[in-house]
Design an enzyme around this catalytic site. Structure first.
Site, short mmCIF file in Angstrom:
data_model
loop_
_atom_site.label_atom_id
_atom_site.label_comp_id
_atom_site.label_asym_id
_atom_site.label_seq_id
_atom_site.Cartn_x
_atom_site.Cartn_y
_atom_site.Cartn_z
N LYS A 179 15.54 -4.96 9.75
CA LYS A 179 14.20 -4.37 9.64
C LYS A 179 13.93 -3.59 10.91
O LYS A 179 14.51 -3.86 11.96
CB LYS A 179 13.14 -5.46 9.47
CG LYS A 179 11.88 -4.97 8.78
CD LYS A 179 12.08 -4.93 7.27
CE LYS A 179 10.85 -4.41 6.54
NZ LYS A 179 10.99 -4.62 5.09
P1 NAD Z 1 2.17 0.90 1.48
O1 NAD Z 1 1.95 1.43 2.83
O2 NAD Z 1 2.56 1.82 0.39
O3 NAD Z 1 0.88 0.11 0.98
C1 NAD Z 1 0.24 -0.90 1.69
C2 NAD Z 1 -1.14 -1.03 1.10
O4 NAD Z 1 -1.75 -2.19 1.62
C3 NAD Z 1 -2.06 0.15 1.41
O5 NAD Z 1 -2.75 0.54 0.25
C4 NAD Z 1 -3.04 -0.45 2.43
O6 NAD Z 1 -4.30 0.18 2.38
C5 NAD Z 1 -3.09 -1.87 1.96
N1 NAD Z 1 -3.57 -2.83 2.96
C6 NAD Z 1 -3.27 -2.89 4.28
N2 NAD Z 1 -3.97 -3.89 4.86
C7 NAD Z 1 -4.69 -4.48 3.87
C8 NAD Z 1 -5.61 -5.55 3.82
N3 NAD Z 1 -5.89 -6.26 4.90
N4 NAD Z 1 -6.18 -5.86 2.61
C9 NAD Z 1 -5.88 -5.17 1.50
N5 NAD Z 1 -5.03 -4.13 1.50
C10 NAD Z 1 -4.45 -3.79 2.67
O7 NAD Z 1 3.23 -0.29 1.67
P2 NAD Z 1 4.21 -0.92 0.59
O8 NAD Z 1 5.53 -0.27 0.75
O9 NAD Z 1 3.55 -0.99 -0.72
O10 NAD Z 1 4.36 -2.38 1.22
C11 NAD Z 1 3.44 -3.41 0.92
C12 NAD Z 1 4.14 -4.76 1.07
O11 NAD Z 1 5.27 -4.77 0.20
C13 NAD Z 1 4.69 -5.03 2.48
O12 NAD Z 1 4.63 -6.41 2.74
C14 NAD Z 1 6.14 -4.60 2.37
O13 NAD Z 1 6.96 -5.22 3.33
C15 NAD Z 1 6.44 -5.07 0.96
N6 NAD Z 1 7.60 -4.44 0.35
C16 NAD Z 1 7.65 -3.10 0.13
C17 NAD Z 1 8.78 -2.55 -0.41
C18 NAD Z 1 8.90 -1.07 -0.72
O14 NAD Z 1 9.93 -0.68 -1.30
N7 NAD Z 1 7.92 -0.27 -0.45
C19 NAD Z 1 9.88 -3.36 -0.73
C20 NAD Z 1 9.79 -4.72 -0.51
C21 NAD Z 1 8.64 -5.25 0.03
#
Ligand code: NAD
Length: 422
Positions: free
Chosen positions: A112
């Site tokens: 990461k």
């Molecule tokens: P992203 O940046 O697209 O979205 C994150 C969202 O969370 C945003 O809409 C933001 O406004 C919201 N957010 C932030 N703080 C918040 C809070 N306190 N309360 C409510 N909403 C809040 O990110 P993503 O890629 O969707 O990642 C989200 C989670 O999924 C993370 O934990 C990430 O590690 C995990 N994840 C993502 C992927 C991927 O392929 N994108 C893969 C595996 C895991």
């Protein structure tokens, strides 16, 4: 400041990752020598990232890349740009990536990266310079055969394209396979953008089947309406599961008849926020997590459900689209309440699975159609779910423990067979 403003995590996610490792290693009766080889990150790089801002001044940011394991293949893991990024957070996320890749049985280890910054307050030019400088700083560690970054919170396909370009300029030839989650025109895979949400959706379908909950009519609440959360919400909406609540970092909203998810996605794209979406009432972030519903999807950041609010959770299924949204103490509370948890290293593994497909396509210079990607993803996710469920039922282990046992045992096997060098 709104009530949903980002809080500094009070619980150290790396400590949570180590605690969950120990629980699974004990359940597996894992040899101490093997534990010593697989528990901790193999390599940690901390970098200074000076960036010339639009005003001409230079601001220095802190960046990291952590390779937790290369036992089963090159390490793989996203890059996060967020004000709360810390080295321990990156170490935790890298550790989870190792077990996650093993749970879905793809030939990668875990890694990461992250930069402590607020991309929402930066111009495109500043973001590009930050990305390229950070990519140069971690360049000796990455590569298609070494370590392959991907998007995570607040990083995008465009950011992956800048990393690919920076790496390629330094090598002197184009290297598509150095990152995944790229734009399609640059060797990205069809289906990658929605893969995390889609993978989460498949695990929710499997859980509903297991628990005899009809998907049609199952009420859903989603915390974090970003890439993972909004796309999982959209697929459930299409399957006639009403998404009654959603939140982002600015607002939490509710409609008891179900939100119009395609319209909400467009609204968020247009305005950058869920705030003010018509035909919905505003609720507090706590109300969203306590929502009376069948499926709660925490899809934002770590430590959303803690010992303070776990007993208020009203859902039957908690599907961890985010990494580490439930603390170990909250795990125990949810378990006692009989909540069925789909652990992060299973629930959100669709992203890394299609990243693996993207890497395979780049390395072979041969690209698949979207249906092919999705059906392979469904097969991988369903098999992984069934593998975890089997351990859950046979060993009477929680779903989290079962998933950790599966991932850790596969990594331990690879280590045992490879032996210790020198
Ligand atoms: P992203 O940046 O697209 O979205 C994150 C969202 O969370 C945003 O809409 C933001 O406004 C919201 N957010 C932030 N703080 C918040 C809070 N306190 N309360 C409510 N909403 C809040 O990110 P993503 O890629 O969707 O990642 C989200 C989670 O999924 C993370 O934990 C990430 O590690 C995990 N994840 C993502 C992927 C991927 O392929 N994108 C893969 C595996 C895991």
């Amino acid at each position: 400041m709104s009530t949903t403003a980002i809080q500094k995590p009070v619980i150290n996610p790396y400590e949570a990752a180590l605690e969950n490792f120990d629980l699974a290693a004990d359940a597996l009766e894992l040899d101490e020598n093997v534990r010593a080889m697989i528990k901790y990150p193999e390599r940690i790089l901390s970098v200074s990232v000076p960036v010339r801002m639009d005003g001409g001044n230079i601001v220095r940011f802190e960046g990291y890349r952590v390779q937790h394991s290369t036992s089963r293949g090159p390490s793989k893991g996203g890059i996060r740009f967020h004000p709360n990024v810390t080295l321990d957070e990156v170490k935790a996320l890298a550790t989870w990536m190792t077990w996650k890749c093993a749970v879905v049985n793809i030939p990668f280890g875990g890694a990461k990266g992250g930069v402590t910054c607020n991309p929402k307050r930066m111009s495109m030019g500043e973001l590009e310079r930050l990305t390229r400088r950070y990519a140069s700083a971690i360049l000796p560690m990455i590569g298609p055969e070494r370590d392959i970054p991907a998007p995570d919170v607040y990083t995008t396909p465009q950011i992956m394209a800048w990393i690919m370009d920076t790496f390629s300029m330094n090598m002197g030839y184009p290297v598509m396979g150095v990152v995944t989650g790229k734009p399609i025109s640059l060797g990205g895979s069809l289906g990658r953008n929605e893969a995390t949400g889609r993978g989460c959706y498949y695990t929710v379908l499997s859980s509903c089947r297991h628990l005899n909950i009809p998907v049609k009519g199952a009420r859903v609440a989603v915390q974090g309406f970003g890439n993972a959360g909004s796309l999982a919400a959209n697929l459930l909406h299409t399957a006639e599961a009403p998404v009654i609540a959603a939140s982002d970092s600015t607002a939490a909203i509710y409609n008891r008849h179900g939100l119009d998810i395609p319209a909400l996605i467009q609204y968020k794209e247009r305005t950058g926020s869920l705030r003010g979406f018509p035909e919905a009432e505003t609720i507090s972030p706590e109300e969203l997590l306590a929502m009376d519903c069948e499926i709660l999807i925490p899809a934002a950041l770590e430590n959303a459900i803690t010992e303070e609010n776990a007993s208020a959770v009203g859902a039957r299924i908690v599907a961890e689209a985010a990494n580490g949204p439930v603390t170990p103490e909250a795990d125990r509370i949810l378990d006692r309440k009989g909540v069925f948890l789909i652990p992060d290293i299973l629930c959100n593994a669709g992203g890394v699975t299609v990243s693996y497909f993207e890497w395979v396509q780049d390395e072979n210079h041969l690209f698949w159609d979207e249906q092919d990607v999705n059906s392979r993803l469904e097969k991988v996710m369903t098999r992984a779910f069934n593998d975890v469920l089997k351990i859950h039922l046979e060993r009477k282990a929680s779903m989290r423990l079962a998933a950790n046992m599966l991932g850790i045992s596969r990594v331990a096997d690879a280590n045992r067979i490879r032996g210790l060098y020198p």
